[in-house]
Write a protein that holds these residues in place. Structure first.
Motif: not given
Length: 363
Positions: A54, A56-60, A63, A80-81, A83
């Motif tokens: 999991c 937290s957030g969508e910073e490259p 991933t 999984r992402t 907030e």
């Protein structure tokens, strides 16, 4: 005769190739030096074969780390992402990567995390970044950034403390986060702690030094490199990003450590009910390895890693000085609102145009 010799040579060549193949053997997968001595753990993790992370957030870089782990260990990773400002759903999930420490601490106190101290924790640049059931992977601090070239041309020394910013010499030179932004509210909370009941008075006086109130997280930092901004208050990582992107050596930054540093940190942790505990433990080792830490800068993240050969480029941030503020409670939010309202009211009474968007909301 030639035919016989050719056949004989072909047979010798074939036999020699077979011999070479046998002597090399199958040495199995190889891993970076950081994972030496963890062979049994790697085998146990590979036997499980799966890991659910999991982020937290969508910073490259979040991933990118998952992809690198899968590549190194041939373990299937599901991402999984969550907030950034919310506790994640741990059901069916092994590890939490990139979570805010205040939230991580909350989950730890409720028994939601598995105790595990990675071998790699010994390489943390400060032992204060290691905890029983989670580790800090990066830090940031709300501090002071300046264009030292512009200050030198003006014959002005840089401000080193929050009090320094009130000096008349800095009049209309400071870019401060607007009070309706997350950074601005954090700054107010920090000043409330440092100045106590005098926080509103400090912020009112500080307005004289402020040229612009910014709404973008990196507005001040970007303009430091061009000289449009001379002194900026913001996350030091934005200053480092501006420094890297512009190639400017004029940008300097620091945190007023003696006064406590408003900070934020990201963590890595294992959920208590992780379905793949061995793979999760290997993840913790990986998350603190140079191979993972380097992915931050490679993917445009300028937060300051807690394990990395490049830490000499970081401002000196002592984890003992970092003041970590949790999510605003109803009570905290009301107190911050009260201080901001008092500041705005006093400024308006003093003739300051608090509705001037060109000054108060610079993006």
């Amino acid at each position: 005769m030639k035919r016989i010799l050719c056949s004989a040579l072909a047979l010798v060549l074939a036999l020699s190739l077979c011999a070479c193949g046998e002597s090399g053997g199958d040495t199995g997968p190889t891993y970076p030096a950081a994972f030496a001595g963890l062979e049994d753990q790697i085998d146990a993790a590979r036997e499980e074969g799966r890991l659910t992370v999991c982020v937290s957030g969508e910073e490259p870089f979040l991933t990118a780390a998952c992809e690198k782990f899968e590549e190194l260990f041939d373990i299937s990773v599901t991402v999984r992402t969550a907030e950034p400002d919310a506790l994640p759903n741990s059901s069916g999930t092994d590890v939490w990567y990139g979570g805010d420490e205040a939230l991580c601490r909350t989950l730890s106190e409720s028994g939601g995390l598995m105790a595990y101290t990675p071998e790699a924790a010994s390489a943390l640049i400060d032992p204060g970044y290691g905890h029983e059931d989670y580790c800090v992977i990066s830090t940031d601090a709300l501090g002071i950034m300046v264009n030292s070239d512009v200050l030198a041309r003006m014959g002005i020394s840089a401000p080193r403390t929050w009090d320094d910013l009130l000096e008349p010499v800095y009049r209309e030179l400071v870019w401060l986060p607007a009070y309706d932004t997350a950074e601005g509210r954090l700054f107010v909370r920090a000043m409330m702690e440092y100045f106590g009941d005098d926080a509103a008075d400090y912020l009112t006086q500080l307005d004289t030094s402020v040229q612009f109130y910014t709404t973008g997280t990196d507005t001040a930092a970007k303009c430091l490199s061009t000289g449009e901004c001379v002194i900026g208050i913001g996350w030091l990582s934005t200053g480092l990003t501006a420094q890297r992107n512009s190639g400017s050596s004029a940008i300097a930054m620091w945190a007023p450590a003696a006064e406590g540093v408003p900070g934020q940190v990201q963590t890595t942790a294992i959920f208590a009910d992780a379905p793949h505990p061995n793979a999760a433990k290997l993840w913790q080792e990986f998350a603190l390895s140079p191979q993972c830490m380097e992915l931050m800068e490679d993917n445009g993240c300028s937060r300051f890693p807690t394990v990395w050969d490049g830490q000499e480029t970081m401002p000196d941030i002592d984890p003992a000085q970092l003041k970590l503020y949790g999510v605003e409670t109803e009570e905290t939010s009301a107190a911050v609102d009260e201080v901001i309202a008092a500041v705005m009211e006093t400024l308006a009474e003093n003739g300051v145009d608090t509705e001037d968007a060109a000054r108060w909301h610079v993006a």
